[in-house]
Motif scaffolding. Structure first.
Motif, PDB file in Angstrom:
ATOM      1  N   SER A 150       0.853  -1.192   0.000  1.00 45.90           N
ATOM      2  CA  SER A 150       0.000   0.000   0.000  1.00 45.90           C
ATOM      3  C   SER A 150       0.885   1.236   0.000  1.00 45.90           C
ATOM      4  CB  SER A 150      -0.888   0.007   1.250  1.00 45.90           C
ATOM      5  OG  SER A 150      -1.534   1.255   1.409  1.00 45.90           O
ATOM      6  N   MET A 151       0.347   2.345  -0.515  1.00 47.53           N
ATOM      7  CA  MET A 151       1.063   3.616  -0.383  1.00 47.53           C
ATOM      8  C   MET A 151       1.250   3.976   1.082  1.00 47.53           C
ATOM      9  SD  MET A 151      -0.374   6.045  -3.469  1.00 47.53           S
ATOM     10  CE  MET A 151       0.776   7.378  -3.048  1.00 47.53           C
ATOM     11  N   ALA A 152       0.394   3.414   1.951  1.00 46.28           N
ATOM     12  CA  ALA A 152       0.544   3.626   3.390  1.00 46.28           C
ATOM     13  C   ALA A 152       1.838   3.010   3.906  1.00 46.28           C
ATOM     14  CB  ALA A 152      -0.649   3.050   4.143  1.00 46.28           C
ATOM     15  N   GLY A 153       2.424   2.113   3.125  1.00 50.78           N
ATOM     16  CA  GLY A 153       3.717   1.554   3.483  1.00 50.78           C
ATOM     17  C   GLY A 153       4.872   2.481   3.142  1.00 50.78           C
TER      18      GLY A 153
ATOM     19  N   ALA B  99       4.527  -1.227   5.423  1.00 51.17           N
ATOM     20  CA  ALA B  99       5.922  -0.788   5.307  1.00 51.17           C
ATOM     21  C   ALA B  99       6.850  -1.997   5.342  1.00 51.17           C
ATOM     22  CB  ALA B  99       6.270   0.190   6.422  1.00 51.17           C
ATOM     23  N   PHE B 100       6.525  -2.956   6.202  1.00 54.85           N
ATOM     24  CA  PHE B 100       7.315  -4.191   6.265  1.00 54.85           C
ATOM     25  C   PHE B 100       7.271  -4.918   4.929  1.00 54.85           C
ATOM     26  CE2 PHE B 100       7.985  -8.648   6.700  1.00 54.85           C
ATOM     27  CZ  PHE B 100       8.989  -8.789   7.638  1.00 54.85           C
ATOM     28  N   ILE B 101       6.060  -5.098   4.380  1.00 54.31           N
ATOM     29  CA  ILE B 101       5.916  -5.837   3.128  1.00 54.31           C
ATOM     30  C   ILE B 101       6.651  -5.138   1.995  1.00 54.31           C
ATOM     31  CG2 ILE B 101       4.245  -6.550   1.369  1.00 54.31           C
ATOM     32  CD1 ILE B 101       4.415  -8.333   3.890  1.00 54.31           C
ATOM     33  N   THR B 102       6.579  -3.823   1.946  1.00 52.42           N
ATOM     34  CA  THR B 102       7.290  -3.077   0.905  1.00 52.42           C
ATOM     35  C   THR B 102       8.792  -3.304   0.998  1.00 52.42           C
ATOM     36  OG1 THR B 102       5.578  -1.365   0.791  1.00 52.42           O
ATOM     37  CG2 THR B 102       7.770  -0.765  -0.002  1.00 52.42           C
TER      38      THR B 102
ATOM     39  N   PHE C 256       3.266  -4.292  -5.215  1.00 50.72           N
ATOM     40  CA  PHE C 256       2.188  -3.459  -5.732  1.00 50.72           C
ATOM     41  C   PHE C 256       1.635  -2.616  -4.594  1.00 50.72           C
ATOM     42  CE2 PHE C 256      -2.471  -3.246  -7.001  1.00 50.72           C
ATOM     43  CZ  PHE C 256      -2.281  -2.262  -7.976  1.00 50.72           C
ATOM     44  N   ALA C 257       1.647  -1.294  -4.751  1.00 50.36           N
ATOM     45  CA  ALA C 257       1.316  -0.389  -3.654  1.00 50.36           C
ATOM     46  C   ALA C 257       0.218   0.594  -4.045  1.00 50.36           C
ATOM     47  CB  ALA C 257       2.563   0.358  -3.201  1.00 50.36           C
ATOM     48  N   PRO C 258      -1.038   0.171  -4.026  1.00 51.01           N
ATOM     49  CA  PRO C 258      -2.120   1.095  -4.337  1.00 51.01           C
ATOM     50  C   PRO C 258      -2.393   2.063  -3.193  1.00 51.01           C
ATOM     51  CG  PRO C 258      -3.012  -1.034  -3.693  1.00 51.01           C
ATOM     52  CD  PRO C 258      -1.516  -1.191  -3.736  1.00 51.01           C
ATOM     53  N   GLY C 259      -3.067   3.166  -3.524  1.00 49.10           N
ATOM     54  CA  GLY C 259      -3.618   4.031  -2.490  1.00 49.10           C
ATOM     55  C   GLY C 259      -4.943   3.434  -2.044  1.00 49.10           C
ATOM     56  N   GLY C 260      -5.848   4.271  -1.577  1.00 50.88           N
ATOM     57  CA  GLY C 260      -7.147   3.769  -1.161  1.00 50.88           C
ATOM     58  C   GLY C 260      -7.944   3.237  -2.335  1.00 50.88           C
TER      59      GLY C 260
ATOM     60  N   SER D 278       3.978  -7.814 -16.184  1.00 51.43           N
ATOM     61  CA  SER D 278       5.131  -7.075 -16.721  1.00 51.43           C
ATOM     62  C   SER D 278       6.347  -7.156 -15.810  1.00 51.43           C
ATOM     63  CB  SER D 278       4.752  -5.601 -16.941  1.00 51.43           C
ATOM     64  OG  SER D 278       3.669  -5.473 -17.826  1.00 51.43           O
ATOM     65  N   ARG D 279       6.160  -7.795 -14.654  1.00 48.04           N
ATOM     66  CA  ARG D 279       7.252  -8.034 -13.701  1.00 48.04           C
ATOM     67  C   ARG D 279       7.874  -6.725 -13.209  1.00 48.04           C
ATOM     68  NH1 ARG D 279       8.832 -13.484 -14.290  1.00 48.04           N
ATOM     69  NH2 ARG D 279       8.150 -14.514 -16.190  1.00 48.04           N
ATOM     70  N   LYS D 280       7.016  -5.763 -12.845  1.00 46.61           N
ATOM     71  CA  LYS D 280       7.515  -4.506 -12.304  1.00 46.61           C
ATOM     72  C   LYS D 280       8.193  -4.758 -10.959  1.00 46.61           C
ATOM     73  CE  LYS D 280       5.622  -1.966 -15.583  1.00 46.61           C
ATOM     74  NZ  LYS D 280       6.428  -1.280 -16.616  1.00 46.61           N
ATOM     75  N   TYR D 281       9.086  -3.853 -10.593  1.00 45.72           N
ATOM     76  CA  TYR D 281       9.772  -3.958  -9.296  1.00 45.72           C
ATOM     77  C   TYR D 281       8.840  -3.427  -8.203  1.00 45.72           C
ATOM     78  CZ  TYR D 281      13.200  -2.714  -5.663  1.00 45.72           C
ATOM     79  OH  TYR D 281      13.889  -2.570  -4.486  1.00 45.72           O
ATOM     80  N   ASN D 282       8.606  -2.142  -8.170  1.00 43.62           N
ATOM     81  CA  ASN D 282       7.593  -1.507  -7.318  1.00 43.62           C
ATOM     82  C   ASN D 282       6.627  -0.791  -8.239  1.00 43.62           C
ATOM     83  OD1 ASN D 282       9.126  -0.356  -4.190  1.00 43.62           O
ATOM     84  ND2 ASN D 282       9.016  -2.393  -5.075  1.00 43.62           N
ATOM     85  N   TYR D 283       5.329  -0.848  -7.937  1.00 46.25           N
ATOM     86  CA  TYR D 283       4.372  -0.205  -8.828  1.00 46.25           C
ATOM     87  C   TYR D 283       3.239   0.420  -8.024  1.00 46.25           C
ATOM     88  CZ  TYR D 283       1.504   0.665 -12.943  1.00 46.25           C
ATOM     89  OH  TYR D 283       0.772   1.277 -13.934  1.00 46.25           O
ATOM     90  N   VAL D 284       3.005   1.714  -8.269  1.00 45.33           N
ATOM     91  CA  VAL D 284       1.897   2.455  -7.667  1.00 45.33           C
ATOM     92  C   VAL D 284       0.874   2.712  -8.772  1.00 45.33           C
ATOM     93  CG1 VAL D 284       1.192   4.618  -6.579  1.00 45.33           C
ATOM     94  CG2 VAL D 284       3.358   3.546  -5.921  1.00 45.33           C
ATOM     95  N   PRO D 285      -0.372   2.259  -8.619  1.00 45.21           N
ATOM     96  CA  PRO D 285      -1.365   2.474  -9.673  1.00 45.21           C
ATOM     97  C   PRO D 285      -1.938   3.890  -9.651  1.00 45.21           C
ATOM     98  CG  PRO D 285      -2.387   1.334  -7.851  1.00 45.21           C
ATOM     99  CD  PRO D 285      -0.932   1.462  -7.504  1.00 45.21           C
ATOM    100  N   GLY D 286      -2.265   4.398 -10.833  1.00 46.04           N
ATOM    101  CA  GLY D 286      -2.850   5.722 -10.934  1.00 46.04           C
ATOM    102  C   GLY D 286      -1.795   6.773 -11.201  1.00 46.04           C
ATOM    103  N   PHE D 287      -1.937   7.497 -12.313  1.00 47.12           N
ATOM    104  CA  PHE D 287      -0.935   8.500 -12.685  1.00 47.12           C
ATOM    105  C   PHE D 287      -0.733   9.540 -11.591  1.00 47.12           C
ATOM    106  CE2 PHE D 287       0.035  12.674 -14.594  1.00 47.12           C
ATOM    107  CZ  PHE D 287       1.279  12.395 -15.134  1.00 47.12           C
ATOM    108  N   LEU D 288      -1.828  10.055 -11.036  1.00 45.26           N
ATOM    109  CA  LEU D 288      -1.714  11.087  -9.998  1.00 45.26           C
ATOM    110  C   LEU D 288      -1.066  10.513  -8.734  1.00 45.26           C
ATOM    111  CD1 LEU D 288      -5.096  13.021 -10.363  1.00 45.26           C
ATOM    112  CD2 LEU D 288      -2.820  13.672 -11.197  1.00 45.26           C
ATOM    113  N   ASN D 289      -1.370   9.259  -8.415  1.00 45.82           N
ATOM    114  CA  ASN D 289      -0.723   8.621  -7.263  1.00 45.82           C
ATOM    115  C   ASN D 289       0.781   8.497  -7.485  1.00 45.82           C
ATOM    116  OD1 ASN D 289      -3.061   8.277  -5.784  1.00 45.82           O
ATOM    117  ND2 ASN D 289      -3.392   6.165  -6.429  1.00 45.82           N
ATOM    118  N   ARG D 290       1.161   8.136  -8.711  1.00 49.34           N
ATOM    119  CA  ARG D 290       2.600   7.998  -9.001  1.00 49.34           C
ATOM    120  C   ARG D 290       3.311   9.342  -8.917  1.00 49.34           C
ATOM    121  NH1 ARG D 290       0.534   4.076 -12.521  1.00 49.34           N
ATOM    122  NH2 ARG D 290       0.442   5.452 -14.337  1.00 49.34           N
TER     123      ARG D 290
END
Length: 269
Positions: A146-149, A164-167, A187-191, A225-237
Motif C-alpha cells: 500500500s502507499m501507506a507503506g 511498510a514491512f511488506i514493501t 504493488f502499492a495502491p492508495g485507497g 510485466s514483472r515490475k519492481y515496485n508499482y503504484v497504480p494511478g498516474f496522480l498517485n505515481r
C-alpha cells in the motif's frame, strides 16, 4: 525479462472472496484466460466466484478455504498450490486494516492484523521463492502492499506499519533471487473502493478512492510485466514522487488532520 504468459497457466490469488482479490481473479480469468486457485476464509463467496468464472470465462478454478492469519493454514495453501508443480504465479493480496485510534485497537485484533498482513505473507513467500527458484522455473510473485507503506497514515498506524514491512521485505528480496525467469513485484495502491473501505469512517475519504476495477487492471499489468515496485494511478505515481521532497512530519501531520476529520464525523453521526 519477458512478460509472463498466463493463458492456461495456474495462478494463486489470496483474499479472493471480495474486493481487489476478487476483481483481479475476474480479470485474470476473462482477460488472460488463467486457471485460478482462489483462497480466502469465506467458502460461500469463493464457491460463488468459482461457478461464475468457470461459466463465464471457461477456465478452471480451484477453491482453498483458509484463514491466512494462522501460519499452518498459510503453509497448507502453498503446499496445495505447488503439489502438482504447475503453479506459474501468485498474487498475495489478503490483508486486513483498522481505521481508528490505535489505543482503542484490542491486542488480539492487532495480532490478527500482524499475522495476516506480515507473518502469513512471509511464510507463503518463503515457500514460493523456494519453489520458483528451481533452475528454469518461470513465474512471478506479487505482494500487495500500500502507499501507506511508503507514507505513514495516522489512525491506520498498525496497517501502515505492516505494509511498510511488506514493501521493504519484497523490494529487498527481489534482489536476492537467483533464477532469471522468476520475479517479485511489490504493488502499492492508495485507497481503493472495496468492502474494506465501505464503512462510514471512510465517508470523508471516499472521493480519494480508486475504483477497484482500475486498481485490479494496473495490479495485473504490474504482475505480468514483472515490475519492481508499482503504484497504480498516474496522480498517485506523481504524488508519491513529489511527497519525497516534502518533510515527512508535514505530510504525516496533514494526513492526520484529514483522517481525524473523517473519523470524528463518523463517531458523531
Amino acid at each position: 525479462m519477458k512478460q509472463l504468459q498466463l493463458n492456461g497457466k495456474w495462478v494463486l490469488v489470496t483474499g479472493a472472496s471480495s474486493g481487489l482479490g476478487q476483481e483481479m481473479a475476474r480479470q485474470l480469468a476473462h482477460n488472460f484466460k488463467a486457471n485460478l486457485i482462489i483462497a480466502a476464509r469465506r467458502a460461500d463467496k469463493l464457491d460463488q466466484l468459482k461457478t461464475e468464472l468457470e461459466t463465464s470465462a471457461g477456465i478452471k478454478v480451484k477453491v482453498i478455504t483458509a484463514d491466512l492469519s494462522i501460519p499452518e493454514e498459510a503453509d497448507r495453501v502453498i503446499a496445495e498450490c505447488i503439489a502438482g508443480g504447475d503453479l506459474s504465479g501468485a498474487l498475495l493480496n489478503a490483508g486486513v486494516t483498522y481505521f481508528g485510534r490505535h489505543t482503542q485497537l484490542p491486542w488480539d485484533s492487532f495480532e490478527s492484523i500482524l499475522k495476516t498482513n506480515v507473518i502469513g505473507v512471509v511464510r507463503m513467500t518463503n515457500s514460493l521463492v523456494t519453489y520458483f527458484e528451481q533452475p528454469g522455473k518461470e513465474g512471478s510473485l506479487m505482494l500487495v502492499s500500500s502507499m501507506a507503506g511508503y507514507f505513514p497514515v495516522p489512525y491506520q498506524a498498525a496497517y501502515s506499519a505492516t505494509k511498510a514491512f511488506i514493501t521493504a521485505f519484497g523490494s529487498a528480496l527481489h534482489y536476492e533471487l537467483t533464477n532469471p525467469n522468476f520475479s517479485i513485484t511489490v504493488f502499492a495502491p492508495g485507497g481503493i473502493a472495496t468492502e474494506m473501505t465501505d464503512g462510514n469512517k471512510f465517508n470523508e475519504l471516499k472521493s480519494w478512492l480508486m475504483p477497484v476495477s482500475q486498481a485490479a487492471k494496473e495490479g495485473i499489468h504490474a504482475f505480468v510485466s514483472r515490475k519492481y515496485n508499482y503504484v497504480p494511478g498516474f496522480l498517485n505515481r506523481v504524488g508519491s514522487v513529489m511527497m519525497n521532497f516534502l518533510p515527512k512530519r508535514f505530510l504525516t501531520g496533514n494526513m492526520s488532520k484529514v483522517y481525524l476529520k473523517s473519523l470524528v464525523k463518523a463517531e458523531t453521526e
